[in-house]
Design a protein around this motif. Structure first.
Motif, mmCIF file in Angstrom:
data_model
loop_
_atom_site.group_PDB
_atom_site.id
_atom_site.type_symbol
_atom_site.label_atom_id
_atom_site.label_comp_id
_atom_site.label_asym_id
_atom_site.label_seq_id
_atom_site.Cartn_x
_atom_site.Cartn_y
_atom_site.Cartn_z
ATOM 1 N N PRO A 144 0.798 -1.226 0.000
ATOM 2 C CA PRO A 144 0.000 0.000 0.000
ATOM 3 C C PRO A 144 0.835 1.284 0.000
ATOM 4 O O PRO A 144 0.288 2.370 0.125
ATOM 5 C CB PRO A 144 -0.775 -0.114 1.315
ATOM 6 C CG PRO A 144 0.154 -0.838 2.210
ATOM 7 C CD PRO A 144 0.860 -1.832 1.323
ATOM 8 N N GLU A 145 2.143 1.189 -0.170
ATOM 9 C CA GLU A 145 3.024 2.338 0.009
ATOM 10 C C GLU A 145 3.060 3.319 -1.148
ATOM 11 O O GLU A 145 3.320 4.502 -0.938
ATOM 12 C CB GLU A 145 4.448 1.855 0.297
ATOM 13 C CG GLU A 145 4.554 0.947 1.506
ATOM 14 C CD GLU A 145 4.049 1.603 2.777
ATOM 15 O OE1 GLU A 145 4.312 2.803 2.979
ATOM 16 O OE2 GLU A 145 3.387 0.910 3.569
ATOM 17 N N ARG A 174 -5.567 -1.962 12.375
ATOM 18 C CA ARG A 174 -4.101 -2.046 12.360
ATOM 19 C C ARG A 174 -3.590 -1.394 11.080
ATOM 20 O O ARG A 174 -4.343 -1.099 10.169
ATOM 21 C CB ARG A 174 -3.659 -3.508 12.411
ATOM 22 C CG ARG A 174 -4.264 -4.271 13.553
ATOM 23 C CD ARG A 174 -3.245 -4.523 14.644
ATOM 24 N NE ARG A 174 -3.872 -5.083 15.823
ATOM 25 C CZ ARG A 174 -3.742 -6.331 16.207
ATOM 26 N NH1 ARG A 174 -3.021 -7.177 15.510
ATOM 27 N NH2 ARG A 174 -4.322 -6.745 17.323
ATOM 28 N N SER A 175 -2.282 -1.201 11.019
ATOM 29 C CA SER A 175 -1.729 -0.598 9.812
ATOM 30 C C SER A 175 -1.856 -1.574 8.638
ATOM 31 O O SER A 175 -1.665 -2.779 8.794
ATOM 32 C CB SER A 175 -0.268 -0.209 10.020
ATOM 33 O OG SER A 175 0.517 -1.345 10.251
ATOM 34 N N THR A 176 -2.181 -1.037 7.487
ATOM 35 C CA THR A 176 -2.364 -1.845 6.286
ATOM 36 C C THR A 176 -1.006 -2.230 5.724
ATOM 37 O O THR A 176 -0.178 -1.372 5.439
ATOM 38 C CB THR A 176 -3.166 -1.063 5.235
ATOM 39 O OG1 THR A 176 -4.439 -0.733 5.785
ATOM 40 C CG2 THR A 176 -3.356 -1.875 3.965
ATOM 41 N N LYS A 177 -0.783 -3.532 5.578
ATOM 42 C CA LYS A 177 0.494 -4.034 5.050
ATOM 43 C C LYS A 177 0.353 -4.555 3.621
ATOM 44 O O LYS A 177 1.339 -4.673 2.909
ATOM 45 C CB LYS A 177 1.032 -5.158 5.932
ATOM 46 C CG LYS A 177 1.254 -4.782 7.362
ATOM 47 C CD LYS A 177 2.558 -4.080 7.532
ATOM 48 C CE LYS A 177 2.659 -3.571 8.899
ATOM 49 N NZ LYS A 177 3.585 -3.774 9.799
ATOM 50 N N SER A 178 -0.886 -4.902 3.220
ATOM 51 C CA SER A 178 -1.091 -5.376 1.853
ATOM 52 C C SER A 178 -2.490 -5.021 1.380
ATOM 53 O O SER A 178 -3.406 -4.844 2.172
ATOM 54 C CB SER A 178 -0.854 -6.884 1.749
ATOM 55 O OG SER A 178 -1.748 -7.574 2.574
ATOM 56 N N VAL A 179 -2.592 -4.921 0.065
ATOM 57 C CA VAL A 179 -3.846 -4.571 -0.587
ATOM 58 C C VAL A 179 -4.166 -5.678 -1.585
ATOM 59 O O VAL A 179 -3.332 -6.001 -2.441
ATOM 60 C CB VAL A 179 -3.725 -3.211 -1.317
ATOM 61 C CG1 VAL A 179 -5.014 -2.860 -2.029
ATOM 62 C CG2 VAL A 179 -3.322 -2.114 -0.350
ATOM 63 N N LEU A 180 -5.344 -6.271 -1.445
ATOM 64 C CA LEU A 180 -5.770 -7.322 -2.369
ATOM 65 C C LEU A 180 -6.748 -6.714 -3.362
ATOM 66 O O LEU A 180 -7.758 -6.128 -2.966
ATOM 67 C CB LEU A 180 -6.454 -8.458 -1.615
ATOM 68 C CG LEU A 180 -5.561 -9.313 -0.725
ATOM 69 C CD1 LEU A 180 -5.468 -8.708 0.653
ATOM 70 C CD2 LEU A 180 -6.098 -10.711 -0.652
ATOM 71 N N ILE A 181 -6.436 -6.864 -4.632
ATOM 72 C CA ILE A 181 -7.306 -6.373 -5.692
ATOM 73 C C ILE A 181 -8.047 -7.580 -6.241
ATOM 74 O O ILE A 181 -7.432 -8.558 -6.670
ATOM 75 C CB ILE A 181 -6.501 -5.664 -6.786
ATOM 76 C CG1 ILE A 181 -5.715 -4.508 -6.152
ATOM 77 C CG2 ILE A 181 -7.412 -5.170 -7.897
ATOM 78 C CD1 ILE A 181 -4.668 -3.913 -7.043
#
Length: 86
Positions: free
Chosen positions: A23-24, A48-55
């Motif tokens: 997500p950076e 929590r902080s987002t570490k990954s984004v699933l499309i």
């Protein structure tokens, strides 16, 4: 249907995932905001902080607190389940 755990007891269909990204970057942040405005964002990070984004292939975007590497390993493990003793 193969399901993959994305954290905090949440599961998604592995076949429906198009991409798992970090997500950076600015384009991903813009995409998240656009999808949020359309109402197609699913926040599975539980604050929590987002570490990954699933499309997803449906146009939905899912936020996860698990790192992209962890989700990739789970996807690979599901695909090769017959070969391992997981």
């Amino acid at each position: 249907m193969k399901l993959i755990a994305i954290g905090f007891g949440n599961l998604v269909s592995a076949e429906r995932i198009v991409s798992v990204v970090s997500p950076e970057s600015a384009p991903i942040k813009r995409m998240i905001q656009d999808v949020r405005e359309k109402g197609a964002l699913i926040d599975a990070s539980f604050g929590r902080s987002t570490k990954s984004v699933l499309i997803m292939d449906s146009g939905h975007v899912i936020l996860s607190a698990l790192p992209t590497e962890t989700l990739a390993a789970r996807l690979e493990g599901k695909e090769g389940e017959e070969k391992t003793d997981a």
